[in-house]
Design a protein around this motif. Structure first.
Motif, mmCIF file in Angstrom:
data_model
loop_
_atom_site.group_PDB
_atom_site.id
_atom_site.type_symbol
_atom_site.label_atom_id
_atom_site.label_comp_id
_atom_site.label_asym_id
_atom_site.label_seq_id
_atom_site.Cartn_x
_atom_site.Cartn_y
_atom_site.Cartn_z
ATOM 1 N N GLN A 178 2.595 -0.849 4.799
ATOM 2 C CA GLN A 178 3.248 0.101 3.890
ATOM 3 C C GLN A 178 2.186 0.642 2.951
ATOM 4 O OE1 GLN A 178 6.513 0.824 4.236
ATOM 5 N NE2 GLN A 178 6.615 -0.570 5.981
ATOM 6 N N TYR A 179 1.483 1.708 3.372
ATOM 7 C CA TYR A 179 0.199 2.003 2.762
ATOM 8 C C TYR A 179 0.174 2.151 1.244
ATOM 9 C CZ TYR A 179 -3.266 4.776 0.590
ATOM 10 O OH TYR A 179 -4.117 5.257 -0.337
ATOM 11 N N GLU A 229 1.750 1.025 -1.089
ATOM 12 C CA GLU A 229 2.020 -0.219 -1.809
ATOM 13 C C GLU A 229 1.023 -1.306 -1.424
ATOM 14 O OE1 GLU A 229 4.702 1.270 -0.114
ATOM 15 O OE2 GLU A 229 5.294 2.372 -1.901
ATOM 16 N N GLU A 230 0.723 -1.428 -0.163
ATOM 17 C CA GLU A 230 -0.231 -2.441 0.249
ATOM 18 C C GLU A 230 -1.245 -1.814 1.174
ATOM 19 O OE1 GLU A 230 1.536 -4.921 3.880
ATOM 20 O OE2 GLU A 230 2.870 -4.830 2.150
ATOM 21 N N LYS A 231 -2.395 -2.481 1.241
ATOM 22 C CA LYS A 231 -3.485 -1.895 2.009
ATOM 23 C C LYS A 231 -4.011 -2.904 2.998
ATOM 24 C CE LYS A 231 -5.101 -0.512 -1.994
ATOM 25 N NZ LYS A 231 -6.124 -0.236 -2.959
#
Lengths: 239, 182
Positions: free
Chosen positions: A22-23, A25-27
């Motif tokens: 979920q780019y 928000e998270e990487k």
């Protein structure tokens, strides 16, 4: 019956692990020597490392760096030595992040961070000036209004300069051959060949690789713990 | 009453917000992969980054069904008229993302064969830096474009240097947290 085989494939999918990151928000964890946007480093006493020698501009294949050197003012020097870079500009719409400037720099003034989250709505924003590239008083890169990285990402620098065994000599592995940085001291070397657990700091909101696939890493004798923070210099007795 | 300060009346103001939301939430891409950036564009559309989260999973091969042209890769002088024709065939409203340094400025190909910046041919809204930009950088550019669609005017187009005629205020007065996907 082959008609139902397709449904069987579809029916299995909800029980498989989801791969989508979920780019915003998270990487995804970045590679050890990821090439992001540049930073201009300073020595631990706050002096700038850049001496205005223009080697980076000379070696740049995309011609995206513009440097001009000037003599240091004798009573208020900006950098140790005779000269300093008083104009330093990088056009990030030309930079191809090849890291040749980092290799060419004799004082480790320019390194690459792992910051990659920026996009421009006009071309003027893309030309970073020296004030924008230079690290702040804590040694962290400055966050510009069009950059979206999160707190903690700025500690992640590319380990290219701190590569395993500098000059390719195995006897030099684990020995830092570079100068200290403002806010960080002498950073721990990247010792990926003999000790992968001493890798670079993961950012707070990054899932590091060792947390995503702990089982596979244990099989190749890699610890699934995060490396300790704030470690400077190689630890004694390991490696 | 203070009503003279209103730029729109209530009904069309709400309608405008709805139209902008609809445009930003389903901006389909035109297929214009030219070089290695297209690989990253495909990766952004694939499962691990999944552009469908932003309503962009379809890359239309026909320009008339597309809203956003993602120019991914270096544009040669021979490709330039083709690119312009594809852009002209797209239906308004249309936007252009210049993906990668080659499309944005020519990058390291500073020679006679490559167009030094695709904004010489088509008006570009968002530039994504990188060589090639990772899927995350491309998604960042796409989200920037979505924010531009949502905050801009819906009718005034084609004025000024920027493609959509939308001008964010000044580059430094923009708030730092731009990504808010809702």
């Amino acid at each position: 019956m082959s008609f139902f085989k397709g449904f069987a494939v579809t029916g299995k999918l909800p029980f498989k692990p989801r791969v989508t990151v979920q780019y915003p928000e998270e990487k995804k964890p970045k590679a050890e020597r990821f090439h992001g946007r540049h930073v201009l480093n300073r020595y631990e006493d706050g002096m700038e490392k850049c001496i205005g020698c223009e080697l980076c501009a000379g070696v740049c294949p995309a011609r995206c760096i513009y440097v001009r050197g000037a003599d240091n003012p004798p009573h208020d020097p900006v950098s140790p030595g005779e000269r300093y870079g008083f104009v330093y500009e990088i056009n990030f719409l030309r930079c191809i992040h090849c890291d040749m400037c980092v290799e060419a720099c004799p004082t480790e003034a320019i390194t690459e961070s792992k910051l990659f989250e920026f996009s421009f709505v006009n071309r003027e924003d893309a030309i970073y000036t020296k004030a924008e590239l230079l690290v702040d008083d804590e040694g962290n890169p400055r966050q510009l209004p069009w950059e979206d990285w999160k707190p903690g990402d700025e500690r992640n620098t590319s380990a290219w300069v701190r590569a395993t065994s500098p000059s390719g000599a195995a006897s030099l592995e684990g020995r830092p051959l570079w100068s200290a940085e403002l806010g960080f001291g002498v950073r721990a070397p990247e010792r990926g060949q003999s000790d992968p657990s001493s890798a670079d700091y993961p950012a707070e909101n990054d899932l590091s690789l060792r947390e995503m696939v702990p089982g596979q890493l244990r099989a190749v004798h890699v610890s699934d713990r995060r490396p300790e923070r704030g470690r400077s210099g190689p630890a004694e007795g390991d490696g | 009453m203070g009503l003279e300060d209103l730029q729109h009346n209530f009904l069309t103001g709400t309608l405008e917000g709805f139209v902008k939301w609809a445009r930003a939430a389903s901006s389909w891409g035109a297929n214009f992969g030219l070089a290695c950036c297209a690989m990253e564009m495909m990766a952004a559309g694939a499962a691990s980054y999944d552009l469908a989260r932003f309503g962009m999973e379809v890359f239309r091969a026909s320009p008339r069904q597309a809203d956003v042209m993602i120019v991914a890769g270096r544009v040669s002088q021979k490709m330039a008229p083709v690119l312009r024709q594809v852009y002209d065939q797209m239906v308004e409203p249309k936007w252009v993302i210049s993906m990668g340094v080659c499309a944005s400025t020519g990058g390291m190909f500073n020679n006679y064969a490559i167009v030094q910046g695709v904004d010489q041919i088509v008006p570009v809204d968002v530039y994504a830096p990188g060589c090639p930009p990772s899927p995350e950088t491309l998604i960042h550019a796409i989200l920037t474009l979505h924010q531009k669609i949502r905050t801009g005017e819906i009718t005034r187009r084609g004025s000024g240097r920027s493609g959509a005629g939308i001008h964010l205020e000044s580059p430094t007065s923009r708030p730092p947290r731009r990504i808010s996907v809702s």
